[in-house]
Motif scaffolding. Sequence first.
Motif, PDB file in Angstrom:
ATOM      1  N   SER A   1      -9.553  10.501   1.742  1.00 19.28           N
ATOM      2  CA  SER A   1     -10.647  10.445   2.702  1.00 19.28           C
ATOM      3  C   SER A   1     -11.976  10.925   2.135  1.00 19.28           C
ATOM      4  CB  SER A   1     -10.293  11.289   3.936  1.00 19.28           C
ATOM      5  OG  SER A   1      -9.151  10.768   4.574  1.00 19.28           O
ATOM      6  N   SER A   2     -11.940  11.495   0.914  1.00 18.20           N
ATOM      7  CA  SER A   2     -13.199  11.987   0.352  1.00 18.20           C
ATOM      8  C   SER A   2     -13.388  11.625  -1.121  1.00 18.20           C
ATOM      9  CB  SER A   2     -13.306  13.507   0.513  1.00 18.20           C
ATOM     10  OG  SER A   2     -12.173  14.151  -0.037  1.00 18.20           O
ATOM     11  N   VAL A   3     -12.328  11.684  -1.943  1.00 15.02           N
ATOM     12  CA  VAL A   3     -12.553  11.476  -3.378  1.00 15.02           C
ATOM     13  C   VAL A   3     -11.544  10.565  -4.066  1.00 15.02           C
ATOM     14  CG1 VAL A   3     -13.726  13.699  -3.675  1.00 15.02           C
ATOM     15  CG2 VAL A   3     -11.243  13.583  -3.953  1.00 15.02           C
ATOM     16  N   PHE A   4     -10.341  10.380  -3.498  1.00 11.39           N
ATOM     17  CA  PHE A   4      -9.286   9.638  -4.203  1.00 11.39           C
ATOM     18  C   PHE A   4      -9.480   8.137  -4.016  1.00 11.39           C
ATOM     19  CE2 PHE A   4      -4.728   8.407  -4.850  1.00 11.39           C
ATOM     20  CZ  PHE A   4      -4.605   8.907  -6.129  1.00 11.39           C
ATOM     21  N   PRO A   5      -9.356   7.336  -5.099  1.00 10.81           N
ATOM     22  CA  PRO A   5      -9.701   5.911  -4.986  1.00 10.81           C
ATOM     23  C   PRO A   5      -8.600   4.999  -4.446  1.00 10.81           C
ATOM     24  CG  PRO A   5      -9.161   6.454  -7.255  1.00 10.81           C
ATOM     25  CD  PRO A   5      -9.125   7.752  -6.492  1.00 10.81           C
ATOM     26  N   ILE A   6      -7.353   5.482  -4.337  1.00  3.34           N
ATOM     27  CA  ILE A   6      -6.241   4.623  -3.928  1.00  3.34           C
ATOM     28  C   ILE A   6      -5.901   4.861  -2.462  1.00  3.34           C
ATOM     29  CG2 ILE A   6      -3.879   3.909  -4.422  1.00  3.34           C
ATOM     30  CD1 ILE A   6      -5.869   3.472  -6.730  1.00  3.34           C
ATOM     31  N   PRO A   7      -5.855   3.814  -1.622  1.00  7.39           N
ATOM     32  CA  PRO A   7      -5.576   3.991  -0.192  1.00  7.39           C
ATOM     33  C   PRO A   7      -4.138   4.435   0.066  1.00  7.39           C
ATOM     34  CG  PRO A   7      -5.654   1.659  -0.755  1.00  7.39           C
ATOM     35  CD  PRO A   7      -6.115   2.403  -1.969  1.00  7.39           C
ATOM     36  N   PRO A   8      -3.893   5.210   1.129  1.00  5.70           N
ATOM     37  CA  PRO A   8      -2.546   5.689   1.444  1.00  5.70           C
ATOM     38  C   PRO A   8      -1.544   4.579   1.716  1.00  5.70           C
ATOM     39  CG  PRO A   8      -4.200   6.887   2.710  1.00  5.70           C
ATOM     40  CD  PRO A   8      -4.894   5.736   2.054  1.00  5.70           C
ATOM     41  N   ASP A   9      -2.028   3.401   2.110  1.00  4.92           N
ATOM     42  CA  ASP A   9      -1.141   2.272   2.401  1.00  4.92           C
ATOM     43  C   ASP A   9      -0.220   1.956   1.222  1.00  4.92           C
ATOM     44  OD1 ASP A   9      -2.965   0.857   4.858  1.00  4.92           O
ATOM     45  OD2 ASP A   9      -4.060   1.951   3.323  1.00  4.92           O
ATOM     46  N   VAL A  10      -0.706   2.196  -0.001  1.00  2.20           N
ATOM     47  CA  VAL A  10       0.074   1.915  -1.205  1.00  2.20           C
ATOM     48  C   VAL A  10       1.374   2.719  -1.210  1.00  2.20           C
ATOM     49  CG1 VAL A  10       0.084   2.141  -3.727  1.00  2.20           C
ATOM     50  CG2 VAL A  10      -1.952   1.299  -2.558  1.00  2.20           C
ATOM     51  N   MET A  11       1.327   3.922  -0.653  1.00  3.90           N
ATOM     52  CA  MET A  11       2.510   4.769  -0.572  1.00  3.90           C
ATOM     53  C   MET A  11       3.242   4.589   0.751  1.00  3.90           C
ATOM     54  SD  MET A  11       2.647   8.786  -1.582  1.00  3.90           S
ATOM     55  CE  MET A  11       4.225   9.646  -1.748  1.00  3.90           C
ATOM     56  N   LEU A  12       2.495   4.318   1.809  1.00  2.00           N
ATOM     57  CA  LEU A  12       3.095   4.139   3.131  1.00  2.00           C
ATOM     58  C   LEU A  12       4.050   2.947   3.156  1.00  2.00           C
ATOM     59  CD1 LEU A  12       3.284   4.831   6.153  1.00  2.00           C
ATOM     60  CD2 LEU A  12       1.207   3.478   6.515  1.00  2.00           C
ATOM     61  N   ILE A  13       3.664   1.855   2.526  1.00  2.00           N
ATOM     62  CA  ILE A  13       4.467   0.632   2.571  1.00  2.00           C
ATOM     63  C   ILE A  13       5.865   0.848   1.995  1.00  2.00           C
ATOM     64  CG2 ILE A  13       4.666  -1.740   1.700  1.00  2.00           C
ATOM     65  CD1 ILE A  13       1.583  -1.899   1.924  1.00  2.00           C
ATOM     66  N   PRO A  14       6.025   1.317   0.739  1.00  2.00           N
ATOM     67  CA  PRO A  14       7.386   1.500   0.211  1.00  2.00           C
ATOM     68  C   PRO A  14       8.164   2.593   0.937  1.00  2.00           C
ATOM     69  CG  PRO A  14       5.748   2.319  -1.346  1.00  2.00           C
ATOM     70  CD  PRO A  14       5.009   1.570  -0.297  1.00  2.00           C
ATOM     71  N   MET A  15       7.478   3.602   1.486  1.00  2.00           N
ATOM     72  CA  MET A  15       8.180   4.659   2.211  1.00  2.00           C
ATOM     73  C   MET A  15       8.783   4.125   3.509  1.00  2.00           C
ATOM     74  SD  MET A  15       5.783   8.028   1.592  1.00  2.00           S
ATOM     75  CE  MET A  15       6.899   9.145   2.452  1.00  2.00           C
ATOM     76  N   VAL A  16       8.046   3.282   4.215  1.00  2.00           N
ATOM     77  CA  VAL A  16       8.583   2.689   5.444  1.00  2.00           C
ATOM     78  C   VAL A  16       9.676   1.681   5.106  1.00  2.00           C
ATOM     79  CG1 VAL A  16       8.048   1.326   7.497  1.00  2.00           C
ATOM     80  CG2 VAL A  16       6.448   3.073   6.723  1.00  2.00           C
ATOM     81  N   GLN A  17       9.515   0.940   4.000  1.00  2.00           N
ATOM     82  CA  GLN A  17      10.552   0.005   3.584  1.00  2.00           C
ATOM     83  C   GLN A  17      11.858   0.737   3.300  1.00  2.00           C
ATOM     84  OE1 GLN A  17       8.662  -1.962   0.255  1.00  2.00           O
ATOM     85  NE2 GLN A  17       8.063  -3.729   1.492  1.00  2.00           N
TER      86      GLN A  17
END
Length: 200
Positions: free
Chosen positions: A36-52
């Motif tokens: 939300s302030s400095v990291f360039p990769i969106p959380p969706d990248v981790m959310l998707i495989p975790m929900v899968q």
Amino acid sequence: MKGRLAFLERWYEGVKSAARHPNAERTFAGICFIESSVFPIPPDVMLIPMVQAAPQKAWRLATIATIFSVLGGVFGYLLGLFLFDALAMPVLESLGKAEAVTDFSHRVEEYGAIAVFGAGLTPFPYKVITIMSGALKINFAVFMIASVLSRALRFFLVAWIVKTFGPKAEQIMKERFGWFTAGLFVLLAAAYWAYKTLLH
């Protein structure tokens, strides 16, 4: 890939691999916060495989994403409010978001709080929203309401898509998610405009 793109690709793959770690939820919460302030990769990248991997945890993970993304947004807001020239803007420039800063500033001037909501829902970089909201001194309560609504809608939508479509979800996200969220925002904005115009 070379240079910055290669660096981001390594981070992207690192975030995806973190989804398989025993402490994945803690890592996920941390990534949601710093994105939300400095990291360039969106959380969706981790959310998707975790929900899968655990569809039964879809709503729990979406809740974690929402809470920690908004908390990180508060940190970004404070960076913009107190350290924009000294720290926040150099960080955004290093991430290649200088043009997005100008774009968001123009949106806020024209549309106000609804710009915060729309940018929080769509693939527009959320870190730009949080920092610029502070720099532009957007009302903090308005910023919080728009952030909570947009972030919750986005992450619960992602979780629902992954839970519903399984292995096909990532391809659907890559091809259609940006258009879908932009369309959803347009519909919500139109409904808001109609409410304000016709009932007031």
